[in-house]
Motif scaffolding. Structure first.
Motif, PDB file in Angstrom:
ATOM      1  N   ARG A  65       0.815  -1.215   0.000  1.00 29.82           N
ATOM      2  CA  ARG A  65       0.000   0.000   0.000  1.00 29.82           C
ATOM      3  C   ARG A  65       0.852   1.270   0.000  1.00 29.82           C
ATOM      4  N   ILE A  66       0.328   2.247  -0.673  1.00 23.92           N
ATOM      5  CA  ILE A  66       1.072   3.495  -0.813  1.00 23.92           C
ATOM      6  C   ILE A  66       0.613   4.488   0.260  1.00 23.92           C
ATOM      7  N   ALA A  67       1.556   4.969   1.018  1.00 25.43           N
ATOM      8  CA  ALA A  67       1.249   5.909   2.093  1.00 25.43           C
ATOM      9  C   ALA A  67       1.086   7.317   1.528  1.00 25.43           C
ATOM     10  N   ASP A  68       0.489   8.216   2.299  1.00 27.58           N
ATOM     11  CA  ASP A  68       0.381   9.607   1.855  1.00 27.58           C
ATOM     12  C   ASP A  68       1.732  10.308   1.908  1.00 27.58           C
ATOM     13  N   GLU A  69       2.528   9.906   2.884  1.00 27.98           N
ATOM     14  CA  GLU A  69       3.865  10.497   3.016  1.00 27.98           C
ATOM     15  C   GLU A  69       4.917   9.405   2.852  1.00 27.98           C
ATOM     16  N   ALA A  70       5.840   9.616   1.949  1.00 27.89           N
ATOM     17  CA  ALA A  70       6.967   8.689   1.818  1.00 27.89           C
ATOM     18  C   ALA A  70       7.931   8.942   2.973  1.00 27.89           C
ATOM     19  N   PRO A  71       8.819   8.003   3.260  1.00 31.98           N
ATOM     20  CA  PRO A  71       9.760   8.194   4.373  1.00 31.98           C
ATOM     21  C   PRO A  71      10.668   9.410   4.149  1.00 31.98           C
ATOM     22  N   GLU A 128      -1.794  13.238 -13.396  1.00 32.96           N
ATOM     23  CA  GLU A 128      -1.833  11.971 -14.136  1.00 32.96           C
ATOM     24  C   GLU A 128      -0.960  10.932 -13.445  1.00 32.96           C
ATOM     25  N   VAL A 129       0.208  11.377 -12.986  1.00 31.42           N
ATOM     26  CA  VAL A 129       1.120  10.466 -12.299  1.00 31.42           C
ATOM     27  C   VAL A 129       0.465   9.922 -11.029  1.00 31.42           C
ATOM     28  N   ALA A 130      -0.208  10.822 -10.308  1.00 27.32           N
ATOM     29  CA  ALA A 130      -0.864  10.392  -9.068  1.00 27.32           C
ATOM     30  C   ALA A 130      -1.923   9.340  -9.368  1.00 27.32           C
ATOM     31  N   LYS A 131      -2.656   9.580 -10.404  1.00 24.92           N
ATOM     32  CA  LYS A 131      -3.742   8.660 -10.733  1.00 24.92           C
ATOM     33  C   LYS A 131      -3.213   7.296 -11.182  1.00 24.92           C
ATOM     34  N   ASP A 137      -7.210   9.409  -6.594  1.00 27.10           N
ATOM     35  CA  ASP A 137      -7.911  10.223  -7.576  1.00 27.10           C
ATOM     36  C   ASP A 137      -7.644  11.705  -7.306  1.00 27.10           C
ATOM     37  N   PRO A 138      -6.891  12.354  -8.185  1.00 25.45           N
ATOM     38  CA  PRO A 138      -6.517  13.748  -7.939  1.00 25.45           C
ATOM     39  C   PRO A 138      -7.688  14.719  -8.038  1.00 25.45           C
ATOM     40  N   VAL A 139      -8.783  14.282  -8.639  1.00 27.23           N
ATOM     41  CA  VAL A 139      -9.963  15.146  -8.711  1.00 27.23           C
ATOM     42  C   VAL A 139     -10.732  15.088  -7.395  1.00 27.23           C
ATOM     43  N   ALA A 140     -10.894  13.888  -6.900  1.00 27.93           N
ATOM     44  CA  ALA A 140     -11.647  13.721  -5.657  1.00 27.93           C
ATOM     45  C   ALA A 140     -10.854  14.198  -4.436  1.00 27.93           C
ATOM     46  N   GLU A 141      -9.537  13.964  -4.453  1.00 32.72           N
ATOM     47  CA  GLU A 141      -8.715  14.320  -3.287  1.00 32.72           C
ATOM     48  C   GLU A 141      -7.448  15.043  -3.740  1.00 32.72           C
ATOM     49  N   PRO A 142      -7.615  16.257  -4.228  1.00 31.62           N
ATOM     50  CA  PRO A 142      -6.458  16.946  -4.824  1.00 31.62           C
ATOM     51  C   PRO A 142      -5.305  17.204  -3.858  1.00 31.62           C
ATOM     52  N   ASP A 143      -5.617  17.657  -2.647  1.00 36.29           N
ATOM     53  CA  ASP A 143      -4.538  17.969  -1.702  1.00 36.29           C
ATOM     54  C   ASP A 143      -3.766  16.730  -1.307  1.00 36.29           C
ATOM     55  N   ARG A 144      -4.520  15.705  -1.004  1.00 35.39           N
ATOM     56  CA  ARG A 144      -3.892  14.466  -0.585  1.00 35.39           C
ATOM     57  C   ARG A 144      -3.065  13.873  -1.731  1.00 35.39           C
ATOM     58  N   ALA A 145      -3.620  13.956  -2.921  1.00 35.78           N
ATOM     59  CA  ALA A 145      -2.919  13.406  -4.078  1.00 35.78           C
ATOM     60  C   ALA A 145      -1.619  14.166  -4.346  1.00 35.78           C
ATOM     61  N   ARG A 146      -1.697  15.486  -4.208  1.00 42.98           N
ATOM     62  CA  ARG A 146      -0.501  16.288  -4.455  1.00 42.98           C
ATOM     63  C   ARG A 146       0.580  16.010  -3.405  1.00 42.98           C
ATOM     64  N   ARG A 147       0.121  15.889  -2.171  1.00 37.77           N
ATOM     65  CA  ARG A 147       1.081  15.600  -1.088  1.00 37.77           C
ATOM     66  C   ARG A 147       1.747  14.239  -1.322  1.00 37.77           C
ATOM     67  N   ARG A 148       0.930  13.301  -1.691  1.00 36.42           N
ATOM     68  CA  ARG A 148       1.447  11.954  -1.940  1.00 36.42           C
ATOM     69  C   ARG A 148       2.474  11.982  -3.074  1.00 36.42           C
ATOM     70  N   HIS A 149       2.158  12.725  -4.125  1.00 37.89           N
ATOM     71  CA  HIS A 149       3.063  12.789  -5.262  1.00 37.89           C
ATOM     72  C   HIS A 149       4.377  13.488  -4.896  1.00 37.89           C
ATOM     73  N   GLU A 150       4.247  14.631  -4.243  1.00 39.28           N
ATOM     74  CA  GLU A 150       5.458  15.396  -3.901  1.00 39.28           C
ATOM     75  C   GLU A 150       6.376  14.604  -2.979  1.00 39.28           C
TER      76      GLU A 150
END
Lengths: 142, 85
Positions: free
Chosen positions: B4-10, B41-44, B50-63
């Motif tokens: 599973r992919i966490a919202d925050e990487a180590p 797109e990368v997040a998805k 889903d970057p549309v449904a959860e944009p902040d969380r998706a962006r944080r996860r990606h960054e």
């Protein structure tokens, strides 16, 4: 007999994780070269893989430690520009202005002495921490 | 395969078990970044969000995962060589 011999040989060497797995060599050939390395050299191979497609990364599962390390290192932009700066130099040991050469700067040494070139294989990639003991941690090939 | 992919990487100074379980993901993130792909797109595609449904969380996860993937190219690769996969 040759098969048994090479099996024994592989098992013994695998303990030291050297040389890299045959899978890695296959991967290196497929990813880096496809027989001919294009103008972009080993780096352009990355762009041929589509990050959206799971299947394009299937072979990554077969990588050993040195294979993985190499996959990350070669995605480092600074390393790539260092590498390109020394290409054509004296076995990559004399990066202009670095005062120490490419390999030490990246915490590595290349006991084979030569960086991958077109149509050649094998510069050894070794963690500097272990280099002093002469123990190879792994290898990269192109 | 990929856990599973966490919202925050180590952000640890050394390679973690989470990193080891997500090495392939890191490579794909780096390749997407190299290509100049849009983060949503990368997040998805890669980060199972889903970057549309959860944009902040998706962006944080990606960054955070891209930052960790870059760390792998600077420090983490040496940990792999020293400590194994």
């Amino acid at each position: 007999m040759r098969g048994a011999h090479s099996l024994l040989r592989r098992r013994r060497l695998d303990r030291r994780n050297f040389p890299p797995s045959f899978a890695f060599y296959r991967f290196a050939r497929a990813g880096f070269g496809r027989r001919r390395i294009s103008k972009g050299g080993v780096w352009s191979a990355m762009s041929r893989r589509d990050w959206r497609k799971d299947a394009d990364y299937d072979q990554v599962d077969e990588l050993d430690t040195s294979g993985y390390a190499w996959e990350f290192l070669r995605r480092n932009r600074l390393y790539r520009s260092d590498y390109q700066a020394v290409q054509g130099g004296e076995d990559g040991q004399d990066l202009p202005g670095s005062g120490g050469g490419l390999a030490p700067r990246w915490g590595l040494r290349f006991p084979g002495g030569r960086y991958p070139r077109r149509g050649r294989s094998a510069g050894l990639l070794v963690s500097r921490d272990r280099a002093g003991g002469g123990r190879s941690v792994g290898a990269c090939a192109a | 395969m990929t856990s599973r992919i966490a919202d925050e990487a180590p952000i640890a100074l050394a390679l973690t078990d989470y990193d080891r379980a997500h090495l392939k993901l890191y490579l794909r993130l780096l390749d997407a970044d190299e290509e100049g792909a849009a983060w949503d797109e990368v997040a998805k595609v890669l980060l199972e969000i889903d970057p549309v449904a959860e944009p902040d969380r998706a962006r944080r996860r990606h960054e955070s995962h891209l930052a960790r993937a870059r760390w792998m190219t600077e420090q983490g690769y040496l940990d792999i060589l020293k400590d194994g996969l």
